[in-house]
Design a protein around this motif. Structure first.
Motif, PDB file in Angstrom:
ATOM      1  N   ASP A  84      13.294  14.279   5.672  1.00 27.28           N
ATOM      2  CA  ASP A  84      14.506  14.674   6.395  1.00 27.28           C
ATOM      3  C   ASP A  84      15.056  13.537   7.249  1.00 27.28           C
ATOM      4  O   ASP A  84      16.274  13.400   7.412  1.00 27.28           O
ATOM      5  N   GLU A  85      14.175  12.723   7.780  1.00 23.96           N
ATOM      6  CA  GLU A  85      14.617  11.616   8.642  1.00 23.96           C
ATOM      7  C   GLU A  85      15.165  10.440   7.841  1.00 23.96           C
ATOM      8  O   GLU A  85      16.146   9.804   8.239  1.00 23.96           O
ATOM      9  N   LEU A  86      14.531  10.143   6.706  1.00 27.24           N
ATOM     10  CA  LEU A  86      14.851   8.920   5.959  1.00 27.24           C
ATOM     11  C   LEU A  86      15.746   9.157   4.756  1.00 27.24           C
ATOM     12  O   LEU A  86      16.411   8.242   4.300  1.00 27.24           O
ATOM     13  N   ASN A  87      15.729  10.307   4.188  1.00 28.97           N
ATOM     14  CA  ASN A  87      16.255  10.803   2.906  1.00 28.97           C
ATOM     15  C   ASN A  87      15.180  10.619   1.834  1.00 28.97           C
ATOM     16  O   ASN A  87      14.241   9.821   1.987  1.00 28.97           O
ATOM     17  N   ILE A  88      15.317  11.343   0.741  1.00 31.41           N
ATOM     18  CA  ILE A  88      14.245  11.395  -0.253  1.00 31.41           C
ATOM     19  C   ILE A  88      14.032  10.044  -0.939  1.00 31.41           C
ATOM     20  O   ILE A  88      12.900   9.672  -1.269  1.00 31.41           O
ATOM     21  N   TYR A  89      15.089   9.277  -1.134  1.00 35.36           N
ATOM     22  CA  TYR A  89      14.967   7.968  -1.784  1.00 35.36           C
ATOM     23  C   TYR A  89      14.078   7.042  -0.955  1.00 35.36           C
ATOM     24  O   TYR A  89      13.098   6.473  -1.466  1.00 35.36           O
ATOM     25  N   HIS A  90      14.392   6.902   0.312  1.00 33.83           N
ATOM     26  CA  HIS A  90      13.624   5.989   1.154  1.00 33.83           C
ATOM     27  C   HIS A  90      12.227   6.535   1.443  1.00 33.83           C
ATOM     28  O   HIS A  90      11.267   5.753   1.560  1.00 33.83           O
ATOM     29  N   ALA A  91      12.091   7.839   1.558  1.00 25.59           N
ATOM     30  CA  ALA A  91      10.768   8.424   1.787  1.00 25.59           C
ATOM     31  C   ALA A  91       9.865   8.222   0.570  1.00 25.59           C
ATOM     32  O   ALA A  91       8.662   7.978   0.713  1.00 25.59           O
ATOM     33  N   THR A  92      10.439   8.305  -0.626  1.00 23.14           N
ATOM     34  CA  THR A  92       9.657   8.059  -1.841  1.00 23.14           C
ATOM     35  C   THR A  92       9.115   6.636  -1.852  1.00 23.14           C
ATOM     36  O   THR A  92       7.931   6.405  -2.151  1.00 23.14           O
ATOM     37  N   HIS A  93       9.948   5.678  -1.499  1.00 24.92           N
ATOM     38  CA  HIS A  93       9.488   4.288  -1.460  1.00 24.92           C
ATOM     39  C   HIS A  93       8.467   4.063  -0.348  1.00 24.92           C
ATOM     40  O   HIS A  93       7.541   3.259  -0.502  1.00 24.92           O
ATOM     41  N   LEU A  94       8.607   4.785   0.753  1.00 34.79           N
ATOM     42  CA  LEU A  94       7.606   4.704   1.819  1.00 34.79           C
ATOM     43  C   LEU A  94       6.254   5.182   1.314  1.00 34.79           C
ATOM     44  O   LEU A  94       5.217   4.530   1.564  1.00 34.79           O
ATOM     45  N   ALA A  95       6.232   6.304   0.621  1.00 38.67           N
ATOM     46  CA  ALA A  95       4.973   6.815   0.064  1.00 38.67           C
ATOM     47  C   ALA A  95       4.368   5.827  -0.925  1.00 38.67           C
ATOM     48  O   ALA A  95       3.145   5.601  -0.938  1.00 38.67           O
ATOM     49  N   MET A  96       5.205   5.203  -1.746  1.00 43.29           N
ATOM     50  CA  MET A  96       4.708   4.209  -2.701  1.00 43.29           C
ATOM     51  C   MET A  96       4.087   3.018  -1.980  1.00 43.29           C
ATOM     52  O   MET A  96       2.999   2.550  -2.352  1.00 43.29           O
ATOM     53  N   ARG A  97       4.782   2.516  -0.948  1.00 43.71           N
ATOM     54  CA  ARG A  97       4.238   1.372  -0.214  1.00 43.71           C
ATOM     55  C   ARG A  97       2.907   1.730   0.440  1.00 43.71           C
ATOM     56  O   ARG A  97       1.981   0.894   0.475  1.00 43.71           O
ATOM     57  N   ARG A  98       2.790   2.921   0.958  1.00 49.38           N
ATOM     58  CA  ARG A  98       1.527   3.348   1.556  1.00 49.38           C
ATOM     59  C   ARG A  98       0.404   3.387   0.522  1.00 49.38           C
ATOM     60  O   ARG A  98      -0.728   2.982   0.818  1.00 49.38           O
ATOM     61  N   ALA A  99       0.698   3.866  -0.673  1.00 47.50           N
ATOM     62  CA  ALA A  99      -0.322   3.896  -1.720  1.00 47.50           C
ATOM     63  C   ALA A  99      -0.724   2.483  -2.123  1.00 47.50           C
ATOM     64  O   ALA A  99      -1.915   2.178  -2.284  1.00 47.50           O
ATOM     65  N   ILE A 100       0.250   1.606  -2.285  1.00 47.49           N
ATOM     66  CA  ILE A 100      -0.044   0.213  -2.654  1.00 47.49           C
ATOM     67  C   ILE A 100      -0.889  -0.459  -1.580  1.00 47.49           C
ATOM     68  O   ILE A 100      -1.868  -1.159  -1.882  1.00 47.49           O
ATOM     69  N   ASP A 101      -0.545  -0.237  -0.321  1.00 51.93           N
ATOM     70  CA  ASP A 101      -1.279  -0.850   0.788  1.00 51.93           C
ATOM     71  C   ASP A 101      -2.729  -0.371   0.858  1.00 51.93           C
ATOM     72  O   ASP A 101      -3.595  -1.087   1.381  1.00 51.93           O
ATOM     73  N   ALA A 102      -2.983   0.830   0.364  1.00 46.52           N
ATOM     74  CA  ALA A 102      -4.328   1.413   0.468  1.00 46.52           C
ATOM     75  C   ALA A 102      -5.262   0.958  -0.646  1.00 46.52           C
ATOM     76  O   ALA A 102      -6.462   1.271  -0.600  1.00 46.52           O
ATOM     77  N   LEU A 103      -4.749   0.243  -1.642  1.00 44.95           N
ATOM     78  CA  LEU A 103      -5.599  -0.201  -2.755  1.00 44.95           C
ATOM     79  C   LEU A 103      -6.613  -1.233  -2.286  1.00 44.95           C
ATOM     80  O   LEU A 103      -6.281  -2.168  -1.566  1.00 44.95           O
ATOM     81  N   LYS A 104      -7.845  -1.049  -2.713  1.00 41.00           N
ATOM     82  CA  LYS A 104      -8.914  -2.029  -2.454  1.00 41.00           C
ATOM     83  C   LYS A 104      -9.747  -2.158  -3.725  1.00 41.00           C
ATOM     84  O   LYS A 104     -10.419  -1.202  -4.083  1.00 41.00           O
ATOM     85  N   PRO A 105      -9.690  -3.296  -4.413  1.00 40.93           N
ATOM     86  CA  PRO A 105      -8.972  -4.528  -4.063  1.00 40.93           C
ATOM     87  C   PRO A 105      -7.460  -4.355  -4.156  1.00 40.93           C
ATOM     88  O   PRO A 105      -6.965  -3.429  -4.783  1.00 40.93           O
ATOM     89  N   SER A 106      -6.742  -5.277  -3.527  1.00 40.98           N
ATOM     90  CA  SER A 106      -5.287  -5.223  -3.511  1.00 40.98           C
ATOM     91  C   SER A 106      -4.712  -5.596  -4.874  1.00 40.98           C
ATOM     92  O   SER A 106      -5.303  -6.357  -5.639  1.00 40.98           O
ATOM     93  N   ALA A 107      -3.544  -5.049  -5.164  1.00 45.08           N
ATOM     94  CA  ALA A 107      -2.859  -5.369  -6.411  1.00 45.08           C
ATOM     95  C   ALA A 107      -2.246  -6.763  -6.339  1.00 45.08           C
ATOM     96  O   ALA A 107      -1.838  -7.233  -5.273  1.00 45.08           O
ATOM     97  N   GLU A 108      -2.179  -7.425  -7.489  1.00 41.82           N
ATOM     98  CA  GLU A 108      -1.519  -8.726  -7.602  1.00 41.82           C
ATOM     99  C   GLU A 108      -0.140  -8.606  -8.248  1.00 41.82           C
ATOM    100  O   GLU A 108       0.686  -9.505  -8.128  1.00 41.82           O
ATOM    101  N   TYR A 109       0.090  -7.488  -8.929  1.00 45.55           N
ATOM    102  CA  TYR A 109       1.374  -7.254  -9.584  1.00 45.55           C
ATOM    103  C   TYR A 109       1.557  -5.747  -9.717  1.00 45.55           C
ATOM    104  O   TYR A 109       0.578  -5.008  -9.885  1.00 45.55           O
ATOM    105  N   LEU A 110       2.821  -5.288  -9.631  1.00 48.79           N
ATOM    106  CA  LEU A 110       3.112  -3.859  -9.663  1.00 48.79           C
ATOM    107  C   LEU A 110       3.967  -3.504 -10.874  1.00 48.79           C
ATOM    108  O   LEU A 110       4.889  -4.236 -11.230  1.00 48.79           O
TER     109      LEU A 110
END
Length: 202
Positions: A84-110
């Protein structure tokens, strides 16, 4: 040399390649859920693909296998309030960035399902209908779908009259009728038109 898949050329040959996908942009309630998965080439998972084309039982089985065999995986979300604060487009990308950041080991390419990258510092490419075109994106699709469906089942236990176990929060006739009859819950996305209309009445 690029790594080639049917109808898709990956312009990167590193081993730590993460597939990224989301589930839950269309529903009227709850979080949008994203997952990121780095598959292990030495331990392939058969039958990966678009999670929407699989039965619930098959998704659950594959999700367990993905979690067991993947080099790394992560599931993250953006809440209904953030939507509701960001809109669904930006919130979706926020969720994606959070998932990418949580990877261990980190990704080198997406490899990200859709036509836009989520604005992460890790390089990558967007792949339209990627969940059906690359196994890592298909794996992410499955983990995100299983996680979001589990959230809807939990919500169904609390509010069975809304039918969340059946429609998973999407704007089906059953869900819209329950909204009209019972009013929105605190978990509903207040900026989505059917919910917003009912908030004005209740």
């Amino acid at each position: 040399m690029p790594v080639e898949y049917p109808e898709l050329v990956i312009k990167y040959d590193g081993t730590l390649l993460a597939g990224v996908d989301e589930v839950g942009r269309g529903p009227l309630i709850g979080a949008v859920v994203a997952a990121a998965v780095i598959l292990d080439p030495a331990r392939p998972v058969d039958g990966l693909g678009d999670s929407k084309m699989l039965t619930s039982a098959r998704r659950e089985h594959l999700a367990e296998e993905i979690r067991d065999k993947a080099l790394a995986f992560a599931v993250a979300e953006a809440s209904a309030l953030e939507i509701d604060e960001l809109n669904i487009y930006h919130a979706t990308h926020l969720a994606m960035r959070r998932a990418i950041d949580a990877l261990k080991p980190s990704a080198e390419y997406l490899l990200v399902d859709g036509n836009r990258l989520p604005g992460h510092h890790v390089p990558g490419q967007a792949v339209v209908k990627g969940d059906a075109r690359h196994p890592a994106i298909g794996a992410a699709s499955i983990l995100a779908k299983v996680a979001r469906d589990a959230q809807m089942l939990t919500l169904h236990e609390r509010f069975p009259d809304y039918g969340f176990a059946r429609h998973k929060g999407y704007p089906t006739p059953e869900h819209l009728a329950a909204l009209e009859r019972l009013g929105p819950l605190s978990e509903h996305r207040r900026t989505f038109a059917p919910v917003k209309r009912q908030l004005e009445l209740f």
